[in-house]
Design an enzyme around this catalytic site. Sequence first.
Site, PDB file in Angstrom:
ATOM      1  N   HIS A  98       1.182  -1.322   0.015  1.00  0.00           N
ATOM      2  CA  HIS A  98       0.114   0.007  -0.079  1.00  0.00           C
ATOM      3  C   HIS A  98       0.799   1.292   0.080  1.00  0.00           C
ATOM      4  O   HIS A  98       0.519   2.355  -0.835  1.00  0.00           O
ATOM      5  CB  HIS A  98      -0.801   0.100   1.134  1.00  0.00           C
ATOM      6  CG  HIS A  98      -1.912  -0.811   1.522  1.00  0.00           C
ATOM      7  ND1 HIS A  98      -2.033  -1.843   2.614  1.00  0.00           N
ATOM      8  CD2 HIS A  98      -3.121  -1.432   0.454  1.00  0.00           C
ATOM      9  CE1 HIS A  98      -3.041  -2.589   2.250  1.00  0.00           C
ATOM     10  NE2 HIS A  98      -3.527  -2.325   1.116  1.00  0.00           N
ATOM     11  N   LYS A 153     -18.448  -6.435   8.440  1.00  0.00           N
ATOM     12  CA  LYS A 153     -17.228  -7.418   8.182  1.00  0.00           C
ATOM     13  C   LYS A 153     -16.356  -7.170   9.420  1.00  0.00           C
ATOM     14  O   LYS A 153     -16.475  -6.509  10.399  1.00  0.00           O
ATOM     15  CB  LYS A 153     -16.400  -6.676   6.984  1.00  0.00           C
ATOM     16  CG  LYS A 153     -15.188  -7.314   6.607  1.00  0.00           C
ATOM     17  CD  LYS A 153     -14.381  -6.753   5.247  1.00  0.00           C
ATOM     18  CE  LYS A 153     -13.418  -7.111   5.174  1.00  0.00           C
ATOM     19  NZ  LYS A 153     -12.440  -6.477   4.054  1.00  0.00           N
ATOM     20  N   ARG A 178      -1.881  -5.706  -8.353  1.00  0.00           N
ATOM     21  CA  ARG A 178      -0.467  -6.490  -8.154  1.00  0.00           C
ATOM     22  C   ARG A 178      -0.297  -7.843  -9.213  1.00  0.00           C
ATOM     23  O   ARG A 178       0.832  -8.140  -9.300  1.00  0.00           O
ATOM     24  CB  ARG A 178      -0.446  -7.415  -6.761  1.00  0.00           C
ATOM     25  CG  ARG A 178      -0.255  -6.404  -5.573  1.00  0.00           C
ATOM     26  CD  ARG A 178      -0.778  -7.093  -4.344  1.00  0.00           C
ATOM     27  NE  ARG A 178      -2.297  -7.654  -4.575  1.00  0.00           N
ATOM     28  CZ  ARG A 178      -3.013  -7.636  -3.456  1.00  0.00           C
ATOM     29  NH1 ARG A 178      -2.675  -7.893  -2.299  1.00  0.00           N
ATOM     30  NH2 ARG A 178      -4.354  -7.998  -3.697  1.00  0.00           N
ATOM     31  N   SER A 235      -2.769  -7.905   2.685  1.00  0.00           N
ATOM     32  CA  SER A 235      -2.992  -8.000   4.218  1.00  0.00           C
ATOM     33  C   SER A 235      -3.554  -9.383   4.612  1.00  0.00           C
ATOM     34  O   SER A 235      -3.084  -9.607   6.046  1.00  0.00           O
ATOM     35  CB  SER A 235      -4.053  -6.929   4.496  1.00  0.00           C
ATOM     36  OG  SER A 235      -3.984  -5.498   3.908  1.00  0.00           O
TER      37      SER A 235
HETATM   38  O1  PNS Z   1      -8.650  -3.080   0.790  1.00  0.00           O
HETATM   39  P1  PNS Z   1      -9.536  -3.684  -0.284  1.00  0.00           P
HETATM   40  O2  PNS Z   1     -10.382  -4.602   1.025  1.00  0.00           O
HETATM   41  O3  PNS Z   1      -9.378  -4.369  -1.444  1.00  0.00           O
HETATM   42  O4  PNS Z   1     -10.592  -2.504  -0.749  1.00  0.00           O
HETATM   43  C1  PNS Z   1     -11.813  -2.667  -1.163  1.00  0.00           C
HETATM   44  C2  PNS Z   1     -12.679  -1.340  -1.011  1.00  0.00           C
HETATM   45  C3  PNS Z   1     -12.806  -0.857   0.488  1.00  0.00           C
HETATM   46  C4  PNS Z   1     -12.073  -0.395  -2.032  1.00  0.00           C
HETATM   47  C5  PNS Z   1     -14.015  -1.673  -1.896  1.00  0.00           C
HETATM   48  O5  PNS Z   1     -14.544  -2.604  -1.137  1.00  0.00           O
HETATM   49  C6  PNS Z   1     -15.075  -0.535  -1.320  1.00  0.00           C
HETATM   50  O6  PNS Z   1     -15.015   0.318  -2.173  1.00  0.00           O
HETATM   51  N1  PNS Z   1     -16.200  -0.893  -0.666  1.00  0.00           N
HETATM   52  C7  PNS Z   1     -17.067   0.343  -0.292  1.00  0.00           C
HETATM   53  C8  PNS Z   1     -18.523  -0.109  -0.728  1.00  0.00           C
HETATM   54  C9  PNS Z   1     -18.736   0.091  -2.114  1.00  0.00           C
HETATM   55  O7  PNS Z   1     -18.770   1.219  -2.724  1.00  0.00           O
HETATM   56  N2  PNS Z   1     -19.027  -0.925  -2.752  1.00  0.00           N
HETATM   57  C10 PNS Z   1     -18.811  -0.989  -4.298  1.00  0.00           C
HETATM   58  C11 PNS Z   1     -17.683  -1.102  -5.055  1.00  0.00           C
HETATM   59  S1  PNS Z   1     -18.075  -1.335  -6.703  1.00  0.00           S
END
Ligand code: PNS
Length: 175
Positions: free
Chosen positions: A30, A54, A103, A141
């Site tokens: 990150h 979650k 990645r 992570s």
């Molecule tokens: O670190 P991560 O878990 O890969 O991040 C994922 C994240 C937080 C970017 C994604 O899950 C997100 O944007 N969640 C917020 C809810 C949302 O907007 N969902 C629709 C995404 S298309």
Amino acid sequence: MSSLEVNRRLTMSERIAVYPGSYDPLTNGHVDIIQRGLKLFDKIIVAALKNPTKTYLFSLEERMDMLRTTFKKTPNIEVDYFEGLLVDYLKKIRVNTVVRGLRAISDFEIEFQMALMNRSIKLEIETIFLVPSICYSFVSSRLVKEIYQLGGGVEKMVPDIVDKKLKEKFGRDKL
Ligand code: PNS
């Protein structure tokens, strides 16, 4: 309501991007993406997701503390959190650009889908994908937590504060 929603004063000429994620915990992958993003943007807002449904290893406060500690000497990084849809958060803080790391090909499918979904909800949203250094291309992570929980050392994969917090959480010394 997040602090940025309340206090944010926008300079219209600033190029700002949001780098959203779970950050459970922050990894050097990150950090690498953020450093690359700072070559393209004047400011990056690192926004941790608060998702009450979650189960996280680290609470939102812990995740944000680790982000703040890691970036305390970098003025053009802001740490924030959001709840609900990313597009709604972006609208509230008036930012249209999202940064995400890619990645491997395996990341592509889900990231592509999320980028298109976000854009389908709000047309102005653009997602910029950045590729980390090859030395972080296998770091996640999820694997950091698994390795640490199974007795391995992760100090080369995470900032010092994250290594310290993992040690505190699991009550053991580094290997
Ligand atoms: O670190 P991560 O878990 O890969 O991040 C994922 C994240 C937080 C970017 C994604 O899950 C997100 O944007 N969640 C917020 C809810 C949302 O907007 N969902 C629709 C995404 S298309």
